[in-house]
Design an enzyme around this catalytic site. Structure first.
Site: not given
Lengths: 269, 269
Positions: B11-12, B43-44, B74-76, B153, B185-187
């Site tokens: 992932d980013s 990355y987004g 990572c979705n992006t 974050e 988004c993984t966040h």
């Protein structure tokens, strides 16, 4: 002796264009090459080692463009990498934004100063050291405001939510009331309205862009590097990623429109 | 045929550790190498070209670690670089998170789906295409929620301000009411509480972590790549910057403590 070569300015992204705007106002004869390291932004959450590596590669790219001076228009990079960039680029002069910002805070006569900045800038304590060096009796409190970067990037700079976020970061530090608040990130001047609303009218807001421009002017004239008359260069815009986004978000910081075709994409090692 | 080599996940940053947590629960016999490209996150907000370049270098670094499969958590990167990574790594299988997330949304039986994601994921339209491919009658609305990344974050995932930010992004899309909301988004799973509060109890929230883990399990068993028994590898954590921050923020996504000394810093080209 007049030197027509451009001044090089870099930041992690577009925030340093506020320094460019101040430079253009103070020094209309100078040409400027601006580099935004948009492929690797933000610098504010990254380690000192990585920020130093990125700052060195951005500074060297500007020297390769033939600049006569390098301005680190990023508080995080100024806070952690100024000495390393100076050593690497000598004898090319290098100016950061932390020391001019600290000088501007001290010049207000403030006895208690809040510094709002990124996590990386606050962790390094560079503003505290710079202010202590000039005015040891001034109390300095650093406050990391990570969400401010995202708000400024999104252009979400007024209204109830930004005010509440500012209150969240500031409220524990408003009593006793500070005399001055340093906007210690090039993104934060876009949020000066909400910071002022939360801090109240008695608190002076300090933005390093104009002080940095005056410092650059003094240094150019002292070293004979100033340009004599308006050159043909104007403003050259370089970025490491995303010309369209650079133009859209950057226009807010430069305070005039930027076209995506005016932005040249470059790769940094 | 049992294959004891680890699964590679990147992932980013640290968000993909939520996929790792789901993988550990679904496949306790597997070893995992996780790589967070923290020196270049996020990355987004970056261009598809740059995201593809970063994804390729992260995926190749995992292959160099000897993994048997690469998961783009990572979705992006899944949205813009899945095909390029598959071509570059063949015959190593590559799994992204967009298609499993889309499948999970369709499986709810929803007729109207909101996809909350980064600017880069929404711009690319990957969820819309994936859902249209499986269920052409489902209405899909993509909503970029850039501030959610910073909130997650910072660990600022409950309270009045996150709820108001969620309302700001969602309110224009809640009438007619969606049947499902994809946390694209993984966040964003960290913000599921505030999204649920704004969207109301009738809306199903879809998180791709568990669906992705099931997809990986099916693919490992179909190709004979599954591990037979618990190996000695466990979880190896790699990052391109900031072991201390990786450990601190990553613990929230993995849902267990990470020590900074457990994170190995690597350089990517």
């Amino acid at each position: 002796m007049a030197d027509p070569r451009p001044i090089g300015v870099f930041d992690s992204g577009v925030g340093g264009l506020s320094v460019v705007a101040a430079l253009e106002a103070a020094l209309p004869a100078e040409s400027i090459v601006y580099l935004g390291d948009t492929a690797r932004l933000p610098y504010g959450t990254k380690s000192p080692q990585t920020v130093e590596r990125y700052a060195l590669s951005a500074a060297r790219a500007l020297v390769a463009e033939g600049v006569k001076m390098v301005v680190i228009a990023c508080n995080t990079a100024s806070a952690v990498a100024l000495d390393a960039v100076r050593r690497a680029l000598a004898p090319v002069p290098v100016v950061g934004v932390v020391e001019p910002g600290a000088a501007a805070a001290v010049a207000t006569g403030a006895r208690r100063v809040l510094v709002l900045a990124t996590e990386g800038t606050i962790r390094g304590g560079a503003y505290e050291r710079a202010i202590a060096h000039m005015a040891p009796d001034v109390e300095v409190v650093g406050v990391a405001c990570p969400l401010f970067v995202a708000l400024a990037e999104e252009g979400w700079t007024c209204g109830e939510i930004p005010v509440q976020i500012a209150r969240h970061y500031l409220q524990a530090h408003l009593s006793p009331r500070p005399d001055a608040i340093v906007l210690g990130c090039t993104h934060f001047p876009l949020l000066s309205g909400v910071v002022a609303e939360v801090a109240g009218p008695a608190v002076r807001l300090v933005d390093s862009a104009e002080t940095t421009a005056r410092r650059i002017s003094a240094e150019l004239h002292a070293t004979g590097l100033a340009a004599a008359r308006r050159g043909s260069g104007g403003l050259v815009l370089l970025a490491t990623d995303g010309a369209e986004r650079f133009a859209r978000v950057g226009s807010r910081f430069l305070a005039r429109p930027i076209g995506a075709r005016d932005v040249r994409i470059v790769n940094l090692p």
